[in-house]
Scaffold this motif. Structure first.
Motif, mmCIF file in Angstrom:
data_model
loop_
_atom_site.group_PDB
_atom_site.id
_atom_site.type_symbol
_atom_site.label_atom_id
_atom_site.label_comp_id
_atom_site.label_asym_id
_atom_site.label_seq_id
_atom_site.Cartn_x
_atom_site.Cartn_y
_atom_site.Cartn_z
ATOM 1 N N ASN A 135 3.945 -26.946 69.155
ATOM 2 C CA ASN A 135 5.373 -27.015 68.854
ATOM 3 C C ASN A 135 5.671 -26.445 67.456
ATOM 4 N N ILE A 136 5.131 -25.250 67.219
ATOM 5 C CA ILE A 136 5.284 -24.554 65.943
ATOM 6 C C ILE A 136 5.923 -23.192 66.204
ATOM 7 N N ILE A 137 6.835 -22.808 65.352
ATOM 8 C CA ILE A 137 7.404 -21.470 65.402
ATOM 9 C C ILE A 137 6.545 -20.573 64.531
ATOM 10 N N GLU A 138 6.076 -19.469 65.090
ATOM 11 C CA GLU A 138 5.283 -18.514 64.329
ATOM 12 C C GLU A 138 6.173 -17.332 63.964
ATOM 13 N N VAL A 139 6.138 -16.942 62.704
ATOM 14 C CA VAL A 139 6.949 -15.839 62.200
ATOM 15 C C VAL A 139 6.013 -14.786 61.629
ATOM 16 N N LYS A 140 6.198 -13.551 62.070
ATOM 17 C CA LYS A 140 5.395 -12.444 61.539
ATOM 18 C C LYS A 140 6.086 -11.952 60.269
ATOM 19 N N HIS A 141 5.515 -12.306 59.114
ATOM 20 C CA HIS A 141 6.172 -12.034 57.843
ATOM 21 C C HIS A 141 6.237 -10.556 57.489
ATOM 22 N N THR A 142 5.497 -9.712 58.197
ATOM 23 C CA THR A 142 5.540 -8.282 57.916
ATOM 24 C C THR A 142 6.648 -7.570 58.689
ATOM 25 N N ARG A 143 7.284 -8.241 59.646
ATOM 26 C CA ARG A 143 8.382 -7.637 60.418
ATOM 27 C C ARG A 143 9.710 -8.195 59.924
ATOM 28 N N LYS A 144 10.545 -7.333 59.393
ATOM 29 C CA LYS A 144 11.850 -7.736 58.857
ATOM 30 C C LYS A 144 12.955 -7.371 59.851
ATOM 31 N N TYR A 145 14.051 -8.082 59.757
ATOM 32 C CA TYR A 145 15.241 -7.813 60.574
ATOM 33 C C TYR A 145 15.878 -6.537 60.046
ATOM 34 N N ARG A 146 16.153 -5.587 60.928
ATOM 35 C CA ARG A 146 16.624 -4.272 60.497
ATOM 36 C C ARG A 146 18.110 -4.212 60.176
ATOM 37 N N SER A 147 18.910 -5.042 60.797
ATOM 38 C CA SER A 147 20.352 -5.002 60.560
ATOM 39 C C SER A 147 20.682 -5.595 59.194
ATOM 40 N N TYR A 148 21.754 -5.092 58.596
ATOM 41 C CA TYR A 148 22.198 -5.626 57.308
ATOM 42 C C TYR A 148 23.180 -6.748 57.567
ATOM 43 N N ASP A 149 22.706 -7.976 57.478
ATOM 44 C CA ASP A 149 23.530 -9.164 57.703
ATOM 45 C C ASP A 149 22.938 -10.300 56.865
ATOM 46 N N PRO A 150 22.974 -10.170 55.533
ATOM 47 C CA PRO A 150 22.199 -11.078 54.694
ATOM 48 C C PRO A 150 22.842 -12.420 54.366
ATOM 49 N N PHE A 151 24.174 -12.580 54.526
ATOM 50 C CA PHE A 151 24.843 -13.767 54.002
ATOM 51 C C PHE A 151 25.080 -14.841 55.057
ATOM 52 N N ILE A 152 24.830 -16.094 54.668
ATOM 53 C CA ILE A 152 25.163 -17.248 55.495
ATOM 54 C C ILE A 152 25.821 -18.296 54.600
ATOM 55 N N ILE A 153 26.614 -19.149 55.209
ATOM 56 C CA ILE A 153 27.203 -20.266 54.479
ATOM 57 C C ILE A 153 26.112 -21.307 54.287
ATOM 58 N N ALA A 154 25.930 -21.745 53.064
ATOM 59 C CA ALA A 154 24.820 -22.636 52.716
ATOM 60 C C ALA A 154 24.808 -23.923 53.545
ATOM 61 N N GLN A 155 25.980 -24.467 53.851
ATOM 62 C CA GLN A 155 26.048 -25.726 54.591
ATOM 63 C C GLN A 155 25.564 -25.574 56.035
ATOM 64 N N ASN A 156 25.463 -24.355 56.545
ATOM 65 C CA ASN A 156 24.977 -24.126 57.910
ATOM 66 C C ASN A 156 23.467 -23.945 57.979
ATOM 67 N N ALA A 157 22.817 -23.806 56.844
ATOM 68 C CA ALA A 157 21.378 -23.539 56.802
ATOM 69 C C ALA A 157 20.569 -24.805 56.983
ATOM 70 N N LYS A 158 19.430 -24.639 57.606
ATOM 71 C CA LYS A 158 18.432 -25.711 57.687
ATOM 72 C C LYS A 158 17.202 -25.214 56.939
ATOM 73 N N GLN A 159 16.535 -26.131 56.280
ATOM 74 C CA GLN A 159 15.380 -25.758 55.473
ATOM 75 C C GLN A 159 14.114 -25.733 56.325
ATOM 76 N N VAL A 160 13.283 -24.716 56.115
ATOM 77 C CA VAL A 160 11.989 -24.614 56.791
ATOM 78 C C VAL A 160 10.917 -24.307 55.741
ATOM 79 N N TYR A 161 9.690 -24.570 56.128
ATOM 80 C CA TYR A 161 8.564 -24.303 55.243
ATOM 81 C C TYR A 161 7.619 -23.349 55.955
ATOM 82 N N TYR A 162 7.188 -22.322 55.254
ATOM 83 C CA TYR A 162 6.261 -21.348 55.818
ATOM 84 C C TYR A 162 4.867 -21.606 55.277
ATOM 85 N N ALA A 163 3.900 -21.645 56.178
ATOM 86 C CA ALA A 163 2.501 -21.820 55.794
ATOM 87 C C ALA A 163 1.672 -20.814 56.574
ATOM 88 N N SER A 164 0.704 -20.223 55.909
ATOM 89 C CA SER A 164 -0.155 -19.248 56.585
ATOM 90 C C SER A 164 -1.276 -19.970 57.321
#
Length: 123
Positions: free
Chosen positions: A84-113
């Motif tokens: 039950n872990i989400i794996e993220v490939k840190h070398t693949r970035k999202y190509r579209s330019y859509d960088p901003f989010i409202i802070a109150q909508n964000a959830k915090q996550v922790y990345y570990a290798s």
């Protein structure tokens, strides 16, 4: 700003979190539904925290996170159902330019290798 506290979470920019025991720069936000009816989930890292203040009465402000997003497709994000872990490939970035989010909508996550898995060095 380089720190922002909301709902008992302390968010920080990547620069502030670098080389610290606690890394608080990881964020998650649920996006729109794609063409297959699935909700897109975005995982990223906070690059900047911006507070926008509006003039007039009553005084209003909004906090935005400028993030660098990882690829939300199956090539960049996948679910390990066994653990039950989400794996993220840190070398693949999202190509579209859509960088901003409202802070109150964000959830915090922790990345570990993966410490002992050379085959998963990018995940």
């Amino acid at each position: 700003m380089n720190k922002y506290c909301f709902n008992d979470f302390k968010f920080q920019t990547e620069e502030v979190s670098r080389n610290k025991k606690k890394n608080n720069s990881g964020v998650y936000i649920q996006g729109d539904i794609d063409g297959t009816g699935q909700t897109i989930e975005y995982y990223g890292i906070i690059q900047a925290i911006i507070e926008v203040r509006y003039l007039g009465w009553p005084k209003k402000k909004i906090v935005l996170f400028r993030c660098e997003w990882f690829d939300p497709s199956h090539r960049g994000t996948k679910m390990d159902h066994q653990y039950n872990i989400i794996e993220v490939k840190h070398t693949r970035k999202y190509r579209s330019y859509d960088p901003f989010i409202i802070a109150q909508n964000a959830k915090q996550v922790y990345y570990a290798s993966y410490p002992l898995r050379k085959d998963k060095a990018d995940w």
